[in-house]
Write an enzyme that holds these catalytic residues in place. Structure first.
Site, mmCIF file in Angstrom:
data_model
loop_
_atom_site.group_PDB
_atom_site.id
_atom_site.type_symbol
_atom_site.label_atom_id
_atom_site.label_comp_id
_atom_site.label_asym_id
_atom_site.label_seq_id
_atom_site.Cartn_x
_atom_site.Cartn_y
_atom_site.Cartn_z
ATOM 1 C CG HIS A 26 -2.127 -0.958 0.887
ATOM 2 N ND1 HIS A 26 -2.206 -2.211 1.438
ATOM 3 C CD2 HIS A 26 -3.177 -0.840 0.042
ATOM 4 C CE1 HIS A 26 -3.286 -2.813 0.962
ATOM 5 N NE2 HIS A 26 -3.889 -2.009 0.121
ATOM 6 N NE ARG B 268 -6.281 0.489 -2.262
ATOM 7 C CZ ARG B 268 -5.776 0.574 -3.498
ATOM 8 N NH1 ARG B 268 -5.684 1.738 -4.106
ATOM 9 N NH2 ARG B 268 -5.368 -0.515 -4.118
ATOM 10 N NE ARG C 16 -10.972 -1.418 -0.151
ATOM 11 C CZ ARG C 16 -9.708 -1.675 -0.461
ATOM 12 N NH1 ARG C 16 -9.416 -2.675 -1.272
ATOM 13 N NH2 ARG C 16 -8.731 -0.936 0.018
ATOM 14 C CD GLU D 39 -9.514 -7.978 -1.642
ATOM 15 O OE1 GLU D 39 -8.511 -7.368 -2.015
ATOM 16 O OE2 GLU D 39 -10.319 -7.491 -0.825
ATOM 17 C CG ASN E 30 -3.109 -4.691 -5.814
ATOM 18 O OD1 ASN E 30 -2.686 -4.840 -6.952
ATOM 19 N ND2 ASN E 30 -3.599 -3.554 -5.382
ATOM 20 C CG ASP E 31 -5.055 -8.242 -0.872
ATOM 21 O OD1 ASP E 31 -3.933 -8.407 -0.345
ATOM 22 O OD2 ASP E 31 -5.800 -7.303 -0.578
ATOM 23 N NE ARG F 108 -0.880 -5.604 -1.517
ATOM 24 C CZ ARG F 108 -2.107 -5.100 -1.582
ATOM 25 N NH1 ARG F 108 -3.159 -5.868 -1.314
ATOM 26 N NH2 ARG F 108 -2.322 -3.864 -1.948
ATOM 27 C CB CYS G 240 -10.138 -2.227 -8.364
ATOM 28 S SG CYS G 240 -10.446 -3.365 -7.016
#
Ligand code: PEP
Ligand code: MG
Length: 582
Positions: free
Chosen positions: A192, A299, A335, A434, A457-458, A468, A505
């Site tokens: 992040h 986010r 989200r 995810e 990403n996840d 990550r 996303c």
């Protein structure tokens, strides 16, 4: 001149002076010697810090016990025991007396010794105490140093931040005007912190291993966030070259921004929605300037970071309303709170977890803290009347989580309607896909969800078991791994069977080659950092959809991420030779 290579995470260049940021790193305290008569003062400082730390811990234990239950406060009993450990205390005092060093140094050496000894013990319970020692050590050190955490939000002049590590909340608090770039020893491409750098449009390089040890405040460096290089003490020739490149980079960006008003449509007329991810409402001008069709991921958890309390419904409502109004009639996918992993609340000391990314986070946290969740849902629903919102829940791993979250949302809707508050009653509700289990049951989830948004990403992190945020294994973080493409393809197919739209996303969509593979797989929407959108749009507009689907089908037959990527790159070069000219 020295060139260090790391992982490029946010493109662009910056040349400037360094400020080394220490976030409570008590492993690098220099040995500062003192006189004999200063020893009592140092010991008194140590005792004061212990007393202060004890008072803090008792306060936190009380708060946790009241707010989330007695069982969660036990961890602080272990911390209090360490704090009262006479051997540790005596060791520090003895070191100050014998070696005549400042107490910070003595304390850091003793704690590291403990740390090492505990890590070697062949007993899992005792080994786990290492993190307790680390936590408590940090707390004592902060009190010893007697200063609040260094602030990155209030800087007087443009600087380049160099740190061992930066948390997402530290990065989020950066003064965007004055932090012209940053570079860290550790970190991965989709941490992040990296994502935040792209949102803030700050050039950044992570995973440099030892940069924080190589520089001191005031050094001149170049951070090349495009290639992943950091150049210490650059010579004139290099400085000139980078000054020229910086100009070219700015020209390139403005050329790409000319595509702002054009649709993300292939040469044969297949259009996708190209959207941007945001963390803060003030990113909206950049989202619009880069030509996003909508916001595909807001986010919201950043609202909860870097503050001493939880945001109220009213405060959240005002922020969400601003986003709704500024984006209308364009859509915004909100989200709900995705805390945990690497994003922690400052206002609640949550229990330390061994595997925070697999722990009590996101929807799992919200379903147990319905009080906090409901406040957010009410705020989002109230704001939904002022624009075009969709809601999605993060980290869904079972159908019942989605159903429970939806029930709570429905309760909030009913409450607001009873109160006579206007909301968008038809608001669509989706799930982030995810977690591999959600991908595998996407056929089941598709029946209950209004849409899917793939959190690559996840998804990559969990499917390939690759942290990550860890630079040591960044080579394994492979968006074009056949397993990932198969999972993505399965999610899209299952979504489409139920006539639900499927977006992505995660940052994967920001890489033009991966993005074209996703378009070839039939994705409806790509949402990524606003900064990289024009590049993706250019790629989509340069190719034919019928050729992309063929290319993707063939690509899926290869066995490795590299083969798939190389094949796709070659094919795209054939379709659009100009695309790779820069
Ligand atoms: C993802 O996991 O891909 C995602 C978009 O969410 P985040 O990066 O915030 O975890
Ligand atoms: Mg995620």
């Amino acid at each position: 001149m020295l060139v260090l290579h790391g992982i490029p995470v946010s493109p662009g260049f910056a040349i400037g002076q360094v400020r080394v940021f220490h976030s409570e790193d008590f492993f690098s305290i220099p040995a500062i010697h003192i006189h004999e008569d200063e020893v009592p003062r140092e010991i008194a400082r140590f005792e004061e810090a212990l007393t202060k730390t004890r008072a803090e811990l008792l306060g936190i234990r009380r708060k946790i016990s009241n707010e989330i239950g007695h069982e969660h406060s036990d961890i602080f009993n272990a911390h209090l025991l360490i704090l009262e450990d006479r051997t540790l205390i005596e060791d520090v005092i003895q070191k100050v007396r014998e070696e005549k060093v400042m107490v910070e140094r003595a304390f850091s050496i003793v704690v590291q010794r403990y740390f090492h000894a505990f890590s070697q013990i062949d007993d899992e319970y005792l080994r786990e105490r290492v993190s307790d020692i680390k936590d408590i050590g940090r707390r004592i050190m902060r009190n010893l140093m007697g200063h609040e955490k260094e602030s990155l939000s209030d800087l007087k002049e443009p600087i380049i931040i160099i740190a061992h590590d930066l948390s997402p909340s530290e990065t989020a608090s950066m003064d965007k005007k004055n932090v012209i770039a940053f570079a860290t020893d550790i970190g991965g491409p989709t941490s992040h912190t990296a994502i935040m750098a792209r949102s803030l449009e700050i050039p950044a390089v992570v995973g440099l291993d030892r940069i924080s040890k190589e520089v001191v405040n005031g050094d001149t460096v170049i951070v090349d966030g495009t290639r992943g290089d950091v150049i210490l003490d650059p010579d004139t020739e290099t400085l000139d070259r980078y000054n020229r490149e910086e100009k070219r980079f700015i020209e390139l960006i403005s050329e790409l921004d000319k595509l702002q008003k054009l649709p993300a449509k292939t040469l044969d007329g297949h259009q996708i929605t190209l959207s941007a991810n945001i963390e803060f409402p003030d990113e909206i001008p950049s989202v619009l300037a880069h030509g996003a069709d909508s916001i595909g991921l807001y986010r919201t958890e950043y609202f909860y970071l870097n503050r001493p309390d939880l945001p109220t419904e009213e405060e959240q409502f005002e922020a969400y309303k601003t986003v709704a109004e500024k984006m209308a009639p364009k859509e915004v996918v909100v989200r709900t709170l995705d805390l945990g992993g690497d994003k922690f609340l400052s206002s609640m000391e949550l229990p330390h977890e061994m595997n925070p990314f697999l722990g009590w986070r996101a929807i799992r946290f919200c379903l147990t803290r319905v009080d906090i969740f409901k406040v957010q849902l009410r705020a989002v629903l109230r704001a939904s009347a002022f624009g075009h919102f969709k809601i999605m829940f993060p980290m869904i791993s079972t159908i019942s989580e989605f159903q429970k979250a939806r029930e709570i949302l429905n309760d909030a809707k009913e409450e607001l309607k009873r109160e006579g508050v206007k909301i968008d009653d038809q608001i669509q509700v989706g799930a982030m896909i995810e977690i591999p289990s959600a991908a595998v049951i996407s056929d089941i989830l598709a029946k209950s969800c209004d849409f899917f948004s793939i959190g690559s990403n996840d998804l990559i992190q969990y499917a390939l078991a690759v942290d990550r945020g860890n630079e040591k294994i960044a080579y394994l973080y492979q968006p074009t791994h056949p397993a990932i493409l198969k999972l993505v393809s399965q999610i899209i197919t299952n979504g489409k069977k139920e006539k639900k739209w499927v977006g992505i996303c995660g940052e994967m969509g920001g890489d033009p080659i991966a993005a074209l593979l996703l378009v070839g797989l039939g994705i409806d929407e790509i949402s990524t950092s606003a900064f990289v959108l024009p590049k993706v749009k250019k790629a989509v507009r340069s190719v034919r959809f019928d050729q992309l689907t063929k290319m993707t089908r063939k690509a899926m037959r290869f066995s490795t991420a590299e083969e798939i990527r190389d094949f796709a790159e070659q094919e795209i070069k054939k379709m659009a030779p100009d695309l790779f000219a820069e």
